[in-house]
Motif scaffolding. Structure first.
Motif, mmCIF file in Angstrom:
data_model
loop_
_atom_site.group_PDB
_atom_site.id
_atom_site.type_symbol
_atom_site.label_atom_id
_atom_site.label_comp_id
_atom_site.label_asym_id
_atom_site.label_seq_id
_atom_site.Cartn_x
_atom_site.Cartn_y
_atom_site.Cartn_z
ATOM 1 N N ILE A 305 29.475 34.259 43.063
ATOM 2 C CA ILE A 305 28.346 34.242 42.130
ATOM 3 C C ILE A 305 28.792 34.719 40.752
ATOM 4 O O ILE A 305 28.453 34.125 39.724
ATOM 5 N N THR A 306 29.573 35.795 40.719
ATOM 6 C CA THR A 306 30.071 36.308 39.438
ATOM 7 C C THR A 306 30.941 35.278 38.744
ATOM 8 O O THR A 306 30.815 35.044 37.528
ATOM 9 N N ALA A 307 31.832 34.632 39.500
ATOM 10 C CA ALA A 307 32.712 33.622 38.913
ATOM 11 C C ALA A 307 31.926 32.406 38.429
ATOM 12 O O ALA A 307 32.238 31.827 37.380
ATOM 13 N N ALA A 308 30.888 32.013 39.189
ATOM 14 C CA ALA A 308 30.090 30.847 38.794
ATOM 15 C C ALA A 308 29.319 31.110 37.509
ATOM 16 O O ALA A 308 29.133 30.202 36.693
ATOM 17 N N ILE A 309 28.876 32.338 37.306
ATOM 18 C CA ILE A 309 28.096 32.672 36.113
ATOM 19 C C ILE A 309 28.986 32.843 34.887
ATOM 20 O O ILE A 309 28.681 32.338 33.802
ATOM 21 N N LEU A 310 30.136 33.515 35.057
ATOM 22 C CA LEU A 310 30.966 33.881 33.902
ATOM 23 C C LEU A 310 32.208 33.016 33.733
ATOM 24 O O LEU A 310 32.792 32.981 32.648
ATOM 25 N N GLY A 311 32.644 32.329 34.793
ATOM 26 C CA GLY A 311 33.910 31.614 34.735
ATOM 27 C C GLY A 311 35.056 32.513 35.135
ATOM 28 O O GLY A 311 34.959 33.741 35.075
ATOM 29 N N MET A 312 36.167 31.907 35.525
ATOM 30 C CA MET A 312 37.294 32.678 36.051
ATOM 31 C C MET A 312 37.949 33.552 34.983
ATOM 32 O O MET A 312 38.528 34.584 35.285
ATOM 33 N N LYS A 314 36.509 35.393 32.670
ATOM 34 C CA LYS A 314 35.785 36.658 32.561
ATOM 35 C C LYS A 314 35.460 37.263 33.925
ATOM 36 O O LYS A 314 34.797 38.299 33.989
ATOM 37 N N PHE A 315 35.932 36.623 34.987
ATOM 38 C CA PHE A 315 35.599 37.089 36.334
ATOM 39 C C PHE A 315 36.043 38.531 36.607
ATOM 40 O O PHE A 315 35.239 39.333 37.124
ATOM 41 N N PRO A 316 37.293 38.938 36.289
ATOM 42 C CA PRO A 316 37.684 40.330 36.578
ATOM 43 C C PRO A 316 36.786 41.353 35.892
ATOM 44 O O PRO A 316 36.377 42.342 36.510
ATOM 45 N N THR A 317 36.470 41.100 34.610
ATOM 46 C CA THR A 317 35.563 42.006 33.899
ATOM 47 C C THR A 317 34.181 41.999 34.535
ATOM 48 O O THR A 317 33.559 43.052 34.745
ATOM 49 N N GLY A 318 33.696 40.812 34.863
ATOM 50 C CA GLY A 318 32.377 40.700 35.471
ATOM 51 C C GLY A 318 32.280 41.413 36.801
ATOM 52 O O GLY A 318 31.288 42.108 37.077
ATOM 53 N N LEU A 319 33.312 41.274 37.638
ATOM 54 C CA LEU A 319 33.300 41.938 38.942
ATOM 55 C C LEU A 319 33.274 43.457 38.771
ATOM 56 O O LEU A 319 32.530 44.161 39.471
ATOM 57 N N SER A 320 34.052 43.971 37.824
ATOM 58 C CA SER A 320 34.049 45.415 37.577
ATOM 59 C C SER A 320 32.685 45.890 37.101
ATOM 60 O O SER A 320 32.204 46.950 37.517
ATOM 61 N N MET A 321 32.040 45.106 36.246
ATOM 62 C CA MET A 321 30.737 45.517 35.730
ATOM 63 C C MET A 321 29.660 45.462 36.814
ATOM 64 O O MET A 321 28.757 46.298 36.844
#
Length: 381
Positions: A305-312, A314-321
């Motif tokens: 879900i995080t990758a689908a929303i932000l793209g790969m 920004k995925f590492p940053t998104g997962l941390s947030m």
């Protein structure tokens, strides 16, 4: 493993160690799991920084060390605050290092069927949950809680060392030291869908741990044996294993958000319609089976879900947030314990209502996310 270790051991320490020596022991013991969850969520950025310096394998080895040492030393605890430092802080740091590192490696290997693959990976904790209660309860009876912690610690050490050997990056990444500002980037919150997703993720985690933490104590209150309480946790973990795999499969077919909504609604209703009326071993078993199957969709779907929303990118940053935002959710068991202590209701009723409401609210937020991404009801989101 976090919910299993805390659920089984909280019931043991509550009934046998701190029952007559500590006032309001259930509430104080609930903070052991809280500290563990705080550090398992907050240390994600640190894990990424260390990964950029030393690489995946070294971070996994550090995580293994923290997990094993935290659990083994917990066996020597004589005060509740000792458990805060060992099972809470040390074990939590190790869990964070292991989880964040592995979840960053896994998507590298899959372009198709990513949901199913991550479901298989996330389901692994269910296997441990199926086996470990039947090891922990007999050791608690014969040797005491201290030796239970030590045995579990060495089991974790062996399993995690195997992970250190097997897990590696698909394409070795260059060693470029990251700074905290490179990982914690609040600009991802400019994305409205990501803000809604963080809220939905937090809400579903508010209710996740409550049945795992308190059903063993509820079973003891109803007059069931500790082995029956362990069986309840084991069945729930086994169903969690199956449920996460099915969740990944359905996510590829129906969409990640759609699947998450279905799981959340069923998990919430199981609290209202089954646990609320559970006064026998069979009814509790039915609840833990249904709840166990549906409660863990977050762990399967958080990455896709995080990758689908932000793209790969920004995925590492998104997962941390997402993980950092979930720090609010770790107080769910404490809030429910405080409510339970404050109200004059049937024992454990507050836990049942609190968990059910959390899941239904989470489903509502995810429905909001679905329509924010695509207004069509039948859309694969």
């Amino acid at each position: 493993m976090v919910s299993l270790l805390h659920g089984v051991m909280q019931d043991y320490y509550e009934q046998n160690v701190f029952k007559d020596t500590v006032s309001n022991a259930p509430l104080q013991l609930s903070f052991v799991g809280t500290f563990c969850l705080i550090f398992s969520n907050c240390m994600g950025p640190v894990a990424q920084i260390l990964n950029s310096i030393w690489g995946t394998r070294v971070v996994l080895l550090l995580g293994t060390l923290f997990v094993a040492v935290g659990v083994i030393i917990a066996g020597f605890s004589t005060q509740i605050w000792h458990l805060y430092l060992t099972q809470g802080v040390c074990f939590g740091i190790g869990v964070s290092f292991m989880y964040v590192t592995i979840m960053a490696v896994a998507p590298q290997y899959f372009d198709r069927k990513r949901g199913f693959a991550l479901g298989l990976i996330a389901s692994g904790s269910g296997i441990g949950g199926l086996i470990m209660p039947f090891i922990m309860t007999p050791i608690n009876r014969s040797l005491g809680g201290g030796w239970t912690y030590r045995v579990v610690g060495f089991v974790c050490l062996a399993c995690d060392l195997l992970a250190c050997i097997l897990v590696k990056d698909r394409i070795p990444r260059p060693r470029m030291r990251k700074r905290l500002r490179d990982i914690i980037k609040f600009d991802v919150f400019k994305n409205g869908s990501f803000r809604i997703w963080c809220l939905g993720a937090t809400m579903q985690m508010v209710g996740y741990f409550i049945p795992f933490f308190f059903v063993p104590s509820h079973a003891t209150y109803l007059g069931l044996s500790d082995s029956e309480g362990s069986s309840l946790v084991a069945v729930s973990c086994a169903m969690n294993f199956v449920g996460r795999i099915v969740c990944g499969f359905l996510a590829d077919k129906l969409g990640n958000v759609n699947t998450n909504i279905i799981y959340l609604v069923i998990a919430g209703l199981s609290n209202f319609l089954i646990w609320t009326f559970a006064y026998t071993y069979g009814t509790l078993m039915a609840f833990m089976a249904v709840f166990g199957f549906t409660c863990g969709s977050y762990f399967t779907l958080v990455s896709p879900i995080t990758a689908a929303i932000l793209g790969m990118e920004k995925f590492p940053t998104g997962l941390s947030m997402v993980l950092l935002s979930n720090c609010v959710a770790v107080f769910g068991p404490n809030i429910s314990s405080a409510i339970e202590s404050a109200v004059n209701s049937e024992p454990f009723f507050s836990y049942k209502m609190f968990a059910g409401v959390a899941y239904i609210l989470a489903a509502s937020v995810m429905l909001w996310l679905k329509f924010n991404i695509n207004h069509k009801i039948s859309a694969k989101v």
